[in-house]
Design a protein around this motif. Sequence first.
Motif, short mmCIF file in Angstrom:
data_model
loop_
_atom_site.label_atom_id
_atom_site.label_comp_id
_atom_site.label_asym_id
_atom_site.label_seq_id
_atom_site.Cartn_x
_atom_site.Cartn_y
_atom_site.Cartn_z
N ASP A 263 0.82 -1.20 0.00
CA ASP A 263 0.00 0.00 0.00
C ASP A 263 0.87 1.26 0.00
O ASP A 263 0.57 2.22 -0.69
CB ASP A 263 -0.93 0.01 1.21
CG ASP A 263 -2.02 -1.06 1.12
OD1 ASP A 263 -2.30 -1.56 0.01
OD2 ASP A 263 -2.57 -1.39 2.17
N PHE A 264 1.95 1.21 0.81
CA PHE A 264 2.84 2.36 0.89
C PHE A 264 3.49 2.64 -0.46
O PHE A 264 3.52 3.79 -0.92
CB PHE A 264 3.91 2.11 1.96
CG PHE A 264 4.91 3.22 2.09
CD1 PHE A 264 4.58 4.39 2.77
CD2 PHE A 264 6.17 3.11 1.54
CE1 PHE A 264 5.49 5.43 2.89
CE2 PHE A 264 7.09 4.14 1.66
CZ PHE A 264 6.75 5.30 2.33
N GLN A 265 4.00 1.59 -1.11
CA GLN A 265 4.66 1.76 -2.40
C GLN A 265 3.68 2.29 -3.45
O GLN A 265 4.00 3.22 -4.19
CB GLN A 265 5.27 0.44 -2.87
CG GLN A 265 6.08 0.58 -4.14
CD GLN A 265 6.78 -0.71 -4.52
OE1 GLN A 265 6.42 -1.79 -4.09
NE2 GLN A 265 7.80 -0.59 -5.33
N SER A 266 2.50 1.73 -3.50
CA SER A 266 1.49 2.19 -4.46
C SER A 266 1.11 3.65 -4.22
O SER A 266 0.94 4.42 -5.17
CB SER A 266 0.25 1.31 -4.40
OG SER A 266 0.56 0.00 -4.81
N ALA A 267 0.98 4.04 -2.95
CA ALA A 267 0.65 5.43 -2.62
C ALA A 267 1.79 6.37 -3.03
O ALA A 267 1.54 7.47 -3.55
CB ALA A 267 0.35 5.57 -1.13
N GLN A 268 3.03 5.95 -2.82
CA GLN A 268 4.16 6.78 -3.23
C GLN A 268 4.18 6.97 -4.74
O GLN A 268 4.41 8.07 -5.24
CB GLN A 268 5.48 6.15 -2.79
CG GLN A 268 5.88 6.48 -1.39
CD GLN A 268 7.34 6.13 -1.15
OE1 GLN A 268 7.83 5.10 -1.58
NE2 GLN A 268 8.02 7.00 -0.46
N ILE A 269 3.96 5.88 -5.46
CA ILE A 269 3.95 5.97 -6.93
C ILE A 269 2.84 6.90 -7.39
O ILE A 269 3.05 7.75 -8.26
CB ILE A 269 3.83 4.57 -7.54
CG1 ILE A 269 5.17 3.84 -7.37
CG2 ILE A 269 3.43 4.62 -9.01
CD1 ILE A 269 5.17 2.40 -7.76
N GLU A 270 1.67 6.80 -6.78
CA GLU A 270 0.58 7.70 -7.17
C GLU A 270 0.97 9.16 -6.92
O GLU A 270 0.75 10.02 -7.77
CB GLU A 270 -0.71 7.36 -6.42
CG GLU A 270 -1.84 8.26 -6.86
CD GLU A 270 -3.20 7.84 -6.34
OE1 GLU A 270 -4.13 8.64 -6.48
OE2 GLU A 270 -3.33 6.73 -5.80
N GLU A 271 1.56 9.44 -5.76
CA GLU A 271 1.98 10.81 -5.48
C GLU A 271 3.01 11.29 -6.49
O GLU A 271 2.88 12.38 -7.06
CB GLU A 271 2.56 10.91 -4.07
CG GLU A 271 3.10 12.31 -3.77
CD GLU A 271 3.83 12.42 -2.45
OE1 GLU A 271 4.68 13.32 -2.35
OE2 GLU A 271 3.56 11.61 -1.54
N LEU A 272 4.04 10.50 -6.71
CA LEU A 272 5.12 10.91 -7.62
C LEU A 272 4.62 11.14 -9.04
O LEU A 272 5.09 12.05 -9.73
CB LEU A 272 6.24 9.87 -7.62
CG LEU A 272 7.05 9.79 -6.34
CD1 LEU A 272 7.94 8.56 -6.35
CD2 LEU A 272 7.88 11.06 -6.14
N LEU A 273 3.68 10.33 -9.48
CA LEU A 273 3.23 10.41 -10.87
C LEU A 273 2.05 11.34 -11.08
O LEU A 273 1.63 11.55 -12.22
CB LEU A 273 2.93 9.02 -11.40
CG LEU A 273 4.13 8.06 -11.41
CD1 LEU A 273 3.73 6.72 -11.98
CD2 LEU A 273 5.32 8.65 -12.15
N THR A 274 1.51 11.92 -10.01
CA THR A 274 0.38 12.85 -10.17
C THR A 274 0.69 14.25 -9.66
O THR A 274 -0.06 15.18 -9.96
CB THR A 274 -0.89 12.33 -9.47
OG1 THR A 274 -0.63 12.19 -8.07
CG2 THR A 274 -1.36 11.01 -10.08
N GLN A 275 1.75 14.42 -8.90
CA GLN A 275 2.01 15.71 -8.26
C GLN A 275 3.22 16.48 -8.83
O GLN A 275 3.44 17.62 -8.43
CB GLN A 275 2.24 15.51 -6.75
CG GLN A 275 1.09 14.84 -6.04
CD GLN A 275 -0.18 15.65 -6.10
OE1 GLN A 275 -0.18 16.86 -5.87
NE2 GLN A 275 -1.28 14.99 -6.42
N TYR A 276 3.99 15.89 -9.73
CA TYR A 276 5.25 16.51 -10.13
C TYR A 276 5.45 16.63 -11.63
O TYR A 276 6.55 16.85 -12.08
CB TYR A 276 6.42 15.74 -9.50
CG TYR A 276 6.33 15.71 -8.00
CD1 TYR A 276 6.68 16.81 -7.24
CD2 TYR A 276 5.83 14.59 -7.33
CE1 TYR A 276 6.57 16.79 -5.86
CE2 TYR A 276 5.71 14.57 -5.95
CZ TYR A 276 6.08 15.67 -5.22
OH TYR A 276 5.97 15.65 -3.86
N GLY A 277 4.41 16.50 -12.41
CA GLY A 277 4.53 16.68 -13.85
C GLY A 277 4.94 15.40 -14.57
O GLY A 277 4.96 14.32 -13.99
N PRO A 278 5.27 15.54 -15.85
CA PRO A 278 5.62 14.37 -16.66
C PRO A 278 6.87 13.67 -16.14
O PRO A 278 7.82 14.30 -15.70
CB PRO A 278 5.88 14.95 -18.05
CG PRO A 278 5.23 16.29 -18.05
CD PRO A 278 5.28 16.78 -16.63
#
Length: 170
Positions: free
Chosen positions: A1-16
């Motif tokens: 869950d932690f890894q999936s949440a981190q990936i979601e944050e990284l790929l939705t909050q910082y651009g391409p």
Amino acid sequence: DFQSAQIEELLTQYGPVGEVWIDIPAVLPRFYRQELYDQIAGLQPETVIMMNNGISDGSNYPIAKAWPADIIAIERFLPNSHTGHVKLREIEGKKYYMPGEVCDPIGREWFFTEDDQPRSDAELLGMYLVSISRGANLLLDVGPDKHGLIPEKHIGALQRLRANLDKLGL
């Protein structure tokens, strides 16, 4: 869950994002690697996804440890000198185009250490030329220092590599 949440944050909050590495994917079950791949591809469809298959010349791709992915890691080696990087692979009964990426640090260490010097200009140029001549991309790891900055010695080495490639018309 932690890894999936981190990936979601990284790929939705910082651009391409151009490329996502999942390092040491063999510790993850196959179903979860597929979930990660689908999550990354869904959030950033243009992103290249690598499940790092470990230190090798890319000749043998360990499907059970590193699939699914878009690219094959060629870590700490150059592509096979006899065949070059073989881009078409049969995986689970289907043919896939799997480009190779030579992954190596600009010096000798993956992470910043004060005394790690960049490789010589000749070695960096040679790594690039051999990689592309054998059908693979070159990705140089350049780790940031304790302040989050790329060290000047590494910037200089990259600028000299660019200048050397320009001299060759590449």
